[in-house]
Write a protein that holds these residues in place. Structure first.
Motif, short mmCIF file in Angstrom:
data_model
loop_
_atom_site.label_atom_id
_atom_site.label_comp_id
_atom_site.label_asym_id
_atom_site.label_seq_id
_atom_site.Cartn_x
_atom_site.Cartn_y
_atom_site.Cartn_z
N SER A 148 0.82 -1.21 0.00
CA SER A 148 0.00 0.00 0.00
C SER A 148 0.85 1.27 0.00
CB SER A 148 -0.93 0.00 1.21
OG SER A 148 -0.19 -0.10 2.42
N HIS A 149 2.16 1.16 0.34
CA HIS A 149 3.07 2.31 0.35
C HIS A 149 4.38 1.90 -0.35
CE1 HIS A 149 0.46 4.50 3.15
NE2 HIS A 149 0.36 3.36 3.82
N PRO A 150 4.34 1.66 -1.66
CA PRO A 150 5.52 1.12 -2.35
C PRO A 150 6.70 2.07 -2.39
CG PRO A 150 3.84 1.79 -3.95
CD PRO A 150 3.21 1.89 -2.59
N ASN A 151 6.49 3.37 -2.17
CA ASN A 151 7.58 4.34 -2.23
C ASN A 151 8.26 4.56 -0.88
OD1 ASN A 151 7.10 4.85 -4.99
ND2 ASN A 151 5.49 6.31 -4.48
N ALA A 169 14.57 3.48 10.86
CA ALA A 169 14.87 4.44 9.79
C ALA A 169 13.80 4.29 8.72
CB ALA A 169 16.25 4.18 9.21
N THR A 170 13.12 5.38 8.38
CA THR A 170 12.09 5.37 7.35
C THR A 170 12.47 6.38 6.28
OG1 THR A 170 10.40 4.82 9.01
CG2 THR A 170 9.62 5.64 6.90
N TYR A 171 12.41 5.97 5.03
CA TYR A 171 12.82 6.88 3.96
C TYR A 171 12.05 6.55 2.68
CZ TYR A 171 15.70 2.89 2.50
OH TYR A 171 16.12 1.64 2.12
N GLY A 172 12.02 7.52 1.78
CA GLY A 172 11.33 7.33 0.51
C GLY A 172 10.62 8.60 0.09
N TYR A 173 9.45 8.43 -0.50
CA TYR A 173 8.66 9.56 -0.99
C TYR A 173 7.28 9.52 -0.33
CZ TYR A 173 12.22 10.05 -4.58
OH TYR A 173 13.42 10.22 -5.23
N ALA A 174 6.91 10.62 0.31
CA ALA A 174 5.63 10.69 0.99
C ALA A 174 4.50 10.54 -0.02
CB ALA A 174 5.50 12.01 1.75
N ASP A 175 3.51 9.73 0.35
CA ASP A 175 2.42 9.45 -0.58
C ASP A 175 1.55 10.66 -0.84
OD1 ASP A 175 3.31 6.86 -0.66
OD2 ASP A 175 1.89 6.12 0.81
N HIS A 176 1.43 11.57 0.16
CA HIS A 176 0.45 12.65 0.03
C HIS A 176 0.94 13.79 -0.86
CE1 HIS A 176 3.12 14.29 3.02
NE2 HIS A 176 2.48 15.44 3.01
N ASN A 177 2.26 14.01 -0.94
CA ASN A 177 2.74 15.12 -1.78
C ASN A 177 4.01 14.79 -2.56
OD1 ASN A 177 4.71 15.12 0.17
ND2 ASN A 177 4.20 17.12 1.02
N LEU A 228 4.03 2.57 11.24
CA LEU A 228 4.78 1.74 12.18
C LEU A 228 3.90 0.70 12.84
CD1 LEU A 228 7.44 1.25 13.69
CD2 LEU A 228 6.75 3.00 15.32
N PHE A 229 2.69 1.09 13.24
CA PHE A 229 1.88 0.19 14.07
C PHE A 229 0.51 -0.14 13.49
CE2 PHE A 229 4.72 2.09 17.34
CZ PHE A 229 5.34 0.91 17.70
N GLN A 230 0.26 0.15 12.22
CA GLN A 230 -1.03 -0.22 11.64
C GLN A 230 -0.82 -0.95 10.33
OE1 GLN A 230 -3.71 3.09 11.40
NE2 GLN A 230 -3.24 3.80 13.44
#
Length: 230
Positions: A148-151, A169-177, A228-230
């Protein structure tokens, strides 16, 4: 340099190492999540760097299906802005309050309050440790990606005994913008139960007559905690 060191820690791989079973964090816990990172967003057509620094006080209870976060972010003038975020899956509501206002929104349909576990399809990156000698802390490193969040890619380090979270560590491209981001959380003061149940009380200011837009900083931590938790 700090972010580079964290990524080196989370990249540790041994091809001959036995793959451990995925594990679960305590289903009721509280902790402090130190936060450092940044993003590149486009403002008026110009790419702009944003530094994210602060900390979050997290309370998580799978049994009552509630999660509360006190989100602290350092402003440019050195002051600390505090936002209170409450997920209440018994009411299917999210309450976000701070600076004298509150926003109450419905939790999107289909969103579940899942157990805080490493997914079965997570990629094992190997083991490593923090500290030295008799004081070293053995860790397992995992990489997690969601269809659901491939980026977005997340890497977590948890203790080999007990599955206590230590680094994320979380990195990538935010889905909303589409903004590129890179954020590291360091888990501190972990405690495997909730010591004060009133952290899950709905803030008094959260009533239908006092709603406002969600601050972008709060939006960011909501998205992070959700992933992280859903």
């Amino acid at each position: 340099m700090f972010l580079a060191a964290i990524f080196c820690l989370l990249w540790s791989v041994s091809s001959a190492e036995r793959h451990p079973n995925a594990c679960c964090v305590d289903r009721e816990f509280e902790c402090v999540m130190g936060e450092i990172g940044g993003s590149i967003v486009t403002e008026h057509g110009i790419p702009t760097q944003k530094l994210h620094k602060g900390f979050n006080i997290l309370h998580y209870d799978y049994y009552v299906r509630k999660m509360a976060i006190l989100f602290h972010t350092r402003q440019d003038d050195g002051t600390m802005k505090v936002t209170h975020i409450l997920y209440d899956f018994t009411k299917n509501k999210t309450y976000i309050s701070g600076s004298g206002s509150c926003n109450v929104t419905a939790i999107p349909p289909g969103t579940t309050f899942r157990e805080p576990c490493i997914p079965d399809d997570a990629k094992f990156l190997g083991s490593t440790y923090m500290g030295y000698g008799a004081s070293h802390l053995p860790l397992y490193n995992w990489e997690i990606k969601k269809a659901s969040h491939p980026n977005i890619t997340k890497r977590m380090a948890v203790t080999q005994g007990g599955c206590t979270p230590v680094l994320e560590a979380t990195y990538g491209y935010a889905d909303h913008n589409g903004a590129k981001f890179d954020v590291v959380y360091v888990f501190n003061n972990y405690h495997p139960r909730i010591r004060r149940r009133d952290v899950f009380d709905i803030p008094h200011i959260c009533n239908p007559g006092m709603q406002s837009d969600i601050p972008e900083q709060a939006n960011r931590v909501v998205r992070t905690i959700t992933n992280l938790f859903q």
